[in-house]
Scaffold this active site. Structure first.
Site, PDB file in Angstrom:
ATOM      1  N   TYR B 287       0.812  -1.209   0.000  1.00 23.47           N
ATOM      2  CA  TYR B 287       0.000   0.000   0.000  1.00 23.47           C
ATOM      3  C   TYR B 287       0.847   1.260   0.000  1.00 23.47           C
ATOM      4  O   TYR B 287       0.425   2.296  -0.476  1.00 23.47           O
ATOM      5  CB  TYR B 287      -1.019  -0.036   1.151  1.00 23.47           C
ATOM      6  CG  TYR B 287      -2.230  -0.812   0.717  1.00 23.47           C
ATOM      7  CD1 TYR B 287      -3.161  -0.226  -0.135  1.00 23.47           C
ATOM      8  CD2 TYR B 287      -2.402  -2.140   1.068  1.00 23.47           C
ATOM      9  CE1 TYR B 287      -4.253  -0.937  -0.597  1.00 23.47           C
ATOM     10  CE2 TYR B 287      -3.492  -2.857   0.605  1.00 23.47           C
ATOM     11  CZ  TYR B 287      -4.426  -2.252  -0.221  1.00 23.47           C
ATOM     12  OH  TYR B 287      -5.488  -2.955  -0.692  1.00 23.47           O
ATOM     13  N   HIS B 440      -5.659  -2.684   6.571  1.00 22.94           N
ATOM     14  CA  HIS B 440      -5.034  -3.712   5.739  1.00 22.94           C
ATOM     15  C   HIS B 440      -4.096  -4.615   6.533  1.00 22.94           C
ATOM     16  O   HIS B 440      -3.363  -5.416   5.969  1.00 22.94           O
ATOM     17  CB  HIS B 440      -4.273  -3.058   4.576  1.00 22.94           C
ATOM     18  CG  HIS B 440      -5.192  -2.420   3.596  1.00 22.94           C
ATOM     19  ND1 HIS B 440      -6.132  -3.137   2.901  1.00 22.94           N
ATOM     20  CD2 HIS B 440      -5.365  -1.129   3.218  1.00 22.94           C
ATOM     21  CE1 HIS B 440      -6.831  -2.321   2.126  1.00 22.94           C
ATOM     22  NE2 HIS B 440      -6.385  -1.097   2.308  1.00 22.94           N
TER      23      HIS B 440
END
Lengths: 758, 758
Positions: B287, B440
């Site tokens: 990410y 996440h």
């Protein structure tokens, strides 16, 4: 750039190294001239006196030869420093004593060659010293202590490996023959070579007196030492087998193969029988690769010593043809297709293929394509043929070795089925309709595997064995080879009523073979091969037609597969697809069970877990998967009674000997006559870096059988964009010239030859 | 050689291509000079007027830039020929309208840049025409018809993608700003850009007003269009979030993350919060890579337009530091370690890393190591920073980017755990003791993965998602991401009583984090990192020390793993090893069941099939496996109550969303305090071409705990050759200076620092 630097550095090394013995070379040339009377007879196997002279004259100016020589010299020098080890035999393959004796045979051969080429006595002395240790050991040896083989050796657990040893060591002996005194030669021949040759032949007729790759090694071993020793009796025994010996025709070896069913034996019979006129070797490429070395080095020796035998012209030059066949039995990476018992990853980079390529070039017609393979192999034989190849490369003669579609007949006369390889762009389709393939054969009539650019799309499992990994059953065949790898269900073909072809019985399988219907590679965009099999299941006929077709609507050539089954009674037919990778999409709804159970109790079915079950609801069932960032789609004809099972290999595998590979199995129950029609497309790609999926969907909308009779089968292919194509295959009168006329849906189709496609 | 030819051919093409517009270049230079008064303000985001001049002056002499330009030009030219398509929004990711609008944003940005660099009006016109079509479409658009997102966009199903679009399209608009009439600009700004920016910000506060990679995109999008439009209100909204807006602190997004727990928002908060002082981004590298682009291009724009903000110096220069951290979070192939939700295969070849590397080089300290990565990436940004990199490469300034062992702290102040990467030769050990990692994050405290030369030896599963593959759940997170990939049992760490860390609850996980004990990379041959976690299971402390050790007895560095568990009550501990490949040998006898059942009912256990069970009989259990022709051996301390289970992922996976990967699970039941000690060796090789297995066996004979207290743990390692080593790790006073003195088996050990090894 890195590569280039390495090459430059290496070239520099080679030059430096070679300039060191340029002086020596001329000195030795004088020496060998002055000795020419006594040396003319040796070496004579793979090197000749004249050949050695030529090599010495070119050294330093033939890069690939020089590089090979440098590498071999470094290897042998390191072994000389490490010292000789000749341990008392003890282990199976992969164990220490096995590996050591194996290492020794290679080093002896190399040291012998180095002695000839470099004329440095240290190599001759090394060979002599080690041979003397073998002589001292051998005369004390009983049979090898490990008892598993049907033919135990003395240095190794099986005569096969003893023969390997002698094939190599004969060459070493030949190279230092003149260096030894007569007394030394007598000692070696009396106590080592002669009894060694006897043990693997008259002492082990069940091994020696056969048509089998094992025996080829045995024959070559006996023959080569015979050539060196100038022993006509041994040479005859090599060429024609043990005189007046008949074996029990019903006895079998460890692998279940007949020991000697029809009484044939000897090197010539081993050329005669297993090779088809096209050069296909009946056990398949993996064993052909293994057998090639003794075939070719013994042939080379025979060519040099007994030119009157014209060994390279024997059976219409089949030995050289077989090399071309073997090279064509490899994928885009040079890996051999794992037909029958073949270990995946074996390729034309194997040393025996260096022998094959070099000999084929030198004794054949100097095919420039072979030079490009030799260049990829990056080494040559250190003999006359290697010199020829090195000179060819040096003179820039090489051209690409273009593998094209090829049909290779099987059987001594080319009438026992065959293997068809369809190639177009990056796609290769291998259709196997060959005969049983000796004891290494699988029960996989009319099976196929599919490749894209050297990657398996639809796999053939290969063998269940970790060759030379001692921890896995001593590196030998595992029992799952028989219970899984050989069984029909392990292959991409039809299994009837959960029983393997020919009942999985070698005796029956050996009596039959499929028959070619036709093949046609005239149009690159429409390549077709068709064959039938009537004996795998008595009362059932299977006729399979496989095509590789190109069309602008498709990114790549796609496979069309038509398997027509005709039976006298109702059966269950299982039709698997051994794909790789992950399920992306299906157009059928499947259920996944909470627990996984084996698909069946026997014949390979006990090794398949059922991961999901579905009833086909559509007339075409579709399955898209992804592997290595590429997409694949199967479209296959189904009816609403068909079952679709996702399977995984690995049930009843108590020692994790099998790979956990997936499959999709189409099952059709209680059916007499039927037809399986499938298309497999390879399409698109996925990049995990850009995270984009390109062309991830099938371009085939529908497959439909629009005609099916004893004479013709016609398939309508409708593309996603609406375009329609028709493929008609001729089921009976398949000659190229024959004219056909067929009405389908009130439209007349006229054509000549075995298929129609438009 | 092939490669070289390609390069030569390419170089020729580039030269040919560039010579075509050399003339044009000087012509346009004149043109732009004469227009200098009106052009000075635009472009100003990633290109500047001066930068464009510099680029034009160098064109044709900066190979990597020229090559990139050529490629981009070819791509855009092809799109111009194909014509503009601005479809009505309809699909999820991977579907047509999604892909088309995504494609458009890239092409618009590129066409804008081409207009500036090549000064060819066709590109400006193309951008203008497409923007006008977007203007016409956008004003008619309701929310996107797909409803799954917590924050629906208008062009796309989620605001995130709308923001992506605006980040790129702002640049295109900037490039053609001066080409447009004021009226055209008014039209676009009034009907497209301003409402677009409003929708993704004040219209979607649940998306915009957060600390999250989504919001970073939103902030950058609003800020960049604000910079182009010179709209201070939008710029402020970008930097500081929506004024006076407070969100419900308990609301969550689609992924289960808090929408806005502590009220922070805006671009600066998004730099402040997720980055540690070392530049580690709390969601992990996958990410971070995704977020880097908006972080850096908006920063570039701010640097150019608002230099007084000193954005690249913000938080001690963390933006540039983060690029270095990110590059270090990749394996030997440049693939990012898939920590948390990371898709495997994402690497520094991704376009956003081209941005990162070029910007880092240009605005940072011109690290020559970055040039070697830029060279591998084989492209540069077509802007000022790309020019700097191209010139650096051209001038031969590049040096290898040597990745070394590194410890990266996590948390805004660097006090919330971290990630330690131990490197020695080809081995990389990634030890994760980081904080939850936002929505996440995975529940994998003190977990690790092991790599050899870019290949996974012990894997981290990564995410359960096929990003942008529409057929697999629209390309979005699959439910198995939650039920498997996030769960503790999916990771190489301890699961207690079959429950995930923090009860698998994000709210709890977000409150805690492991703590660093120490790390020490001073000696390349003894690299150690140690951390503890006290909150994953209340009442249980886990202290894990992982080392990469080199010794002459071992071919390669081996991993030593000491996991010390202290608990107030008896528990079951599960300790898995997610290896790859095939079982070669174990020293424990296992039984394989006839049917495969899931290991447990929940928390990820429902996804593991049990392929075999064993009771440990030895004090050291050993397991050798083979993968990709290399051998690996685990040696692990066991007692005779331990169970060893071979597992396979894939149970309860009704849509085949999970990979069928294997694992070995060590289970210790009914135990309070315990210690898991393991060594993993990578050794030897197997060649299917020569069929030889080299060094296929372990060189570790025994592991033994010889001391274990609150203060110290000592492990004796006995090699196969009898050599003994002792590793002592300090459990409490871990400072580098602290002196220790410990008596083990009547021998005194004295040392300073956190470990002893000899």
């Amino acid at each position: 750039m890195k590569k280039l630097n390495k090459i430059t550095a290496l070239a520099f090394l080679v030059i430096t190294f070679l300039s060191c013995f340029e002086e020596k070379e001329s000195a030795s040339a004088v020496a060998s001239n002055s000795e020419s009377e006594t040396t003319q007879e040796h070496p004579k196997l793979i090197l000749t006196a004249q050949g050695v002279k030529n090599i010495r004259a070119q050294l330093g100016s033939i890069p690939i030869f020089d590089k090979t020589l440098e590498k071999v010299k470094a290897e042998v020098d390191a072994e000389i420093v490490a010292g000789i080890e000749v341990p008392i035999p003890k282990d199976y393959s992969g164990g220490y004593t096995h590996s050591r004796h194996k290492q020794n045979w290679f080093i002896l051969q190399k040291a012998g060659v180095l002695y000839q080429i470099l004329d440095d006595e240290k190599y001759a002395k090394y060979v002599k010293d080690m041979l003397m240790q073998y002589e001292a050991l051998y005369k004390t040896l009983p049979l090898h202590p490990k008892t598993r083989s049907y033919a135990r050796g003395k240095l190794f657990w099986q005569c096969l490996n003893d023969s390997n040893w002698l094939v190599y060591v004969s060459q070493a002996y030949d190279c230092i023959y003149n260096y030894l005194s007569e007394e030394e030669r007598n000692t070696l021949e009396t106590n080592l070579f002669r009894p060694f040759a006897d043990h693997i032949s008259i002492g082990s007729p069940q091994f020696y007196q056969r048509v089998h790759n094992h025996s080829t090694w045995g024959n070559a071993a006996v023959g080569m030492i015979g050539l060196v020793m100038n022993d006509e009796e041994l040479i005859d025994r090599a060429l024609y087998g043990i005189k007046d010996l008949k074996l029990d025709a019903n006895k079998k070896d460890d692998d279940g193969g007949f020991l000697n069913k029809d009484g044939k034996a000897g090197f010539l019979a081993n050329i005669e029988e297993p090779f088809s006129p096209d050069g296909y070797y009946n056990e398949g490429p993996y064993y052909q690769r293994y057998a090639m070395y003794p075939f070719l080095v013994f042939a080379e020796g025979l060519h040099n010593v007994k030119p009157e035998l014209k060994i390279f012209e024997y059976k219409d030059g089949v030995l050289l043809k077989s090399i071309n066949a073997l090279l064509n039995l490899s994928d885009a990476d040079g890996d051999f297709f794992p037909l029958n018992d073949g270990q995946k990853g074996m390729s034309y980079y194997n040393g025996s293929l260096v022998t094959a390529v070099d000999i084929s070039y030198h004794y054949g017609n100097q095919d420039p394509g072979l030079l490009s393979i030799a260049k990829e192999q990056n080494q040559v034989l250190l003999d006359d043929s290697g010199l020829a190849v090195a000179l060819g490369i040096k003179n820039g003669k090489e051209k690409p070795f273009n593998k094209k579609s090829i049909n290779l007949s099987d059987g001594p006369k080319g009438a026992q089925g065959g293997v068809g390889i369809l190639r177009n762009k990056d796609i290769e389709l291998v259709f196997k309709y060959a005969s049983q393939g000796s004891s290494h054969g699988h029960y996989d009539k009319l099976s196929y595997s599919l490749y894209e650019n050297g990657e398996e799309v639809i796999q053939d499992y290969g063998l269940a064995r970790f060759v030379n990994i001692e921890q896995k059953g001593g590196g030998n065949y595992l029992k799952e080879n028989k219970t899984w790898a050989k069984q029909t269900i392990a292959h991409n073909t039809v299994t009837q009523n959960e029983v393997s072809h020919y009942g999985g019985k070698y005796d029956i399988g050996s009596q039959h073979h499929p028959e070619l219907q036709y093949y046609n590679f005239d149009n690159e965009d429409i390549q077709v091969v068709s064959a039938k099999e009537n004996n795998a299941y008595p009362g059932t006929e299977m006729l399979r037609t496989m095509a590789l077709l190109s069309d602008n609507d498709f990114e790549k050539p796609f496979m069309l597969d038509i398997m027509k089954v005709t039976s006298k009674k109702a059966n269950q037919y299982d039709f698997p697809y051994y794909y790789f990778g992950q399920v992306i999409q299906t157009n059928f709804e499947y259920k996944t069970p909470e627990t996984l159970k084996p698909l069946g109790p026997r014949n390979g079915y006990q090794h398949l877990f059922v991961e999901s079950m579905a009833n086909a609801k559509n007339e075409n069932s579709k399955f898209t998967w992804m592997n290595n960032q590429k997409f694949y789609t199967l479209t296959t004809l189904t009816n609403n009674k068909d079952e679709l099972l996702f399977t995984r290999i690995g049930a009843n595998d108590p020692e994790f000997n099998l790979r956990r590979d997936p499959g999709l199995l189409l099952r059709r129950k209680n059916t007499k006559n039927t037809i399986f029609v499938s298309v497999i497309e390879t399409h698109g790609s996925y990049s995990p870096i850009t995270e984009s999926a390109v062309n991830s969907k099938s371009n085939m909308s529908e497959l439909k059988v629009v005609y099916n009779s004893e004479d013709y089968t016609a398939i309508k292919l409708t593309h996603v964009n609406g375009k329609v194509q028709l493929f008609i295959t001729v089921n009976r009168e398949t000659s190229k010239e024959k004219k056909h006329n067929l009405k389908i849906d009130n439209k007349n189709y006229e054509w000549s030859g075995s298929y129609y496609f438009e």
